[in-house]
Design an enzyme around this catalytic site. Structure first.
Site, mmCIF file in Angstrom:
data_model
loop_
_atom_site.group_PDB
_atom_site.id
_atom_site.type_symbol
_atom_site.label_atom_id
_atom_site.label_comp_id
_atom_site.label_asym_id
_atom_site.label_seq_id
_atom_site.Cartn_x
_atom_site.Cartn_y
_atom_site.Cartn_z
ATOM 1 C CG HIS A 202 -2.194 -0.903 0.920
ATOM 2 N ND1 HIS A 202 -2.064 -2.310 0.917
ATOM 3 C CD2 HIS A 202 -3.521 -0.728 0.759
ATOM 4 C CE1 HIS A 202 -3.374 -2.760 0.747
ATOM 5 N NE2 HIS A 202 -4.033 -1.840 0.606
ATOM 6 C CB ALA A 243 -11.223 -0.391 4.772
ATOM 7 C CG HIS A 244 -7.599 -0.805 1.165
ATOM 8 N ND1 HIS A 244 -6.712 -1.753 0.852
ATOM 9 C CD2 HIS A 244 -8.832 -1.346 1.041
ATOM 10 C CE1 HIS A 244 -7.507 -2.692 0.576
ATOM 11 N NE2 HIS A 244 -8.719 -2.450 0.614
ATOM 12 C CG ASN A 245 -8.107 1.949 -1.985
ATOM 13 O OD1 ASN A 245 -6.953 2.733 -1.993
ATOM 14 N ND2 ASN A 245 -8.008 0.697 -2.269
#
Length: 361
Positions: A202, A243-245
């Site tokens: 990431h 969470a991511h994004n």
């Protein structure tokens, strides 16, 4: 220190119904107030509570005071336009918040020589500030907080004890991170290769915009390629997971234990009750509201109110709830109807037998 109702009314631009020279020494909720406490009433739903309250005085509107009098209340009132706002102002007179820190940059903090600080900053012992960190003016970084390399922090931010900013994270102005919050950890991303899970790097970041408050032990993961964004004015309670994004809009409010899976896009002014869960890649329109424990499994329109798992429109969810409450009753009705049907079938069969016998003869 005590204040008379006259003093409070003058400071709050209110008017008095009752004993203007009475003194109060503290604030309390209606249900727990004593004769020396100030409370407030800002809803018709609380009228029953005021009748049983021992509060010495109550901040309320003229209309609500009139209703309370009609129901028999003999309380002293301070009449204002916005009772809750006036109560908060009064509360801070009785219970002043702690003043600004005066510790400066503690010698017991580990601060890299390349870190830059604006004026009026305070860093507590055992905090860690990495390389090329830029901190704006009037910021406070609590004991044990960790700010890794290349982070940028705006003005007037408060980072409480043991909060962690991973590398390359950006905070806007007036951001508050409560104890144990973690911003910029790797997203939960893996590829399944040759029978095992292989970590996906990431290399993105997290951007926290102005006036965001993030609760204790809440986590916001960094994007895989771009940025996870928390929009201006958004408030996240304790133990929330982003969470991511994800792209979270402006002025969202999420209660404790909300979990947003990766790559979700959420509009402005969205509200979520405790333990709401959102699956990955969902889009939620601005103004949507979700009741506690709702499960969001697909894209949701703007401005609706939703409940249940999977989350559905509020009216439909309430109708389904009451239908479920009636299931035991409906089950007994179905059993009774089944028995009646069996009896009718037996009677019909008995009536058909003599007819068949005569035909055979």
């Amino acid at each position: 220190m005590p204040f008379t109702l006259r003093e409070l009314a003058e400071s709050l631009n209110g008017s008095i119904q009752g004993d203007a020279e009475m003194s109060v020494t503290d604030v309390a909720a209606l249900e727990h107030a004593s004769l020396t406490d100030l409370s407030y009433l800002d809803s018709k739903k609380q009228l029953r509570a005021i009748l049983s309250s021992s509060a010495g005085a109550v901040l309320t509107t003229p209309d609500l005071a009139e209703l309370a009098r009609k129901q028999g209340s003999e309380c002293n009132f301070i009449l204002v336009e916005e009772p809750q706002a006036a109560f908060i102002e009064a509360m801070l007179r009785f219970r002043p918040l702690p003043g600004p820190s005066t510790i400066g940059l503690s010698a017991k903090a580990e601060i890299h020589e390349t870190a830059q600080f604006g004026h009026g900053c305070h860093v507590f012992p055992n905090a860690y500030i990495g390389k090329n960190v830029v901190v704006g003016s009037n910021c406070e970084i609590g004991p044990g907080a960790v700010i890794h390399d290349n982070c940028v922090i705006g003005d007037d931010c408060v980072i409480h004890a043991n909060a962690v900013l991973y590398h390359n994270v950006t905070l806007g102005d007036r951001v508050i991170l409560h104890a144990g919050a973690v911003i910029g950890a790797d997203g939960f991303g893996y590829r399944f290769v040759n029978g095992g899970f292989v970590k996906i790097p990431h290399t993105g970041t997290v951007i926290i915009e102005n006036d965001v408050e993030i609760g204790a032990v809440t986590t916001v993961d960094r994007g895989m390629i771009g940025a996870t964004v928390i929009g201006q004015g958004t408030k996240l309670d304790n133990q929330v997971m982003i969470a991511h994004n994800c792209q979270i809009g402006k002025h969202n409010v999420y209660a404790s234990q909300v979990g947003i899976a990766g790559s979700c896009t959420i509009g402005d002014y969205v509200q979520m009750g405790g333990q709401v869960g959102v699956v990955d890649h969902v889009k939620i329109g601005s103004g949507a509201k979700f009741g506690g424990k709702a499960g969001v499994a697909w894209d949701m329109p703007a401005a609706g109110t939703f409940h249940g798992t999977p989350a559905i429109n509020e009216k439909e969810a309430i109708r389904n709830h009451f239908s479920l409450q009636r299931l035991p009753e409906l089950r007994e009705q179905v059993k009774a109807l089944t028995n009646q049907l069996a009896e009718l079938q037996e009677q019909l069969a008995e009536q058909q037998e003599p007819v068949q016998s005569k035909s055979a003869a």
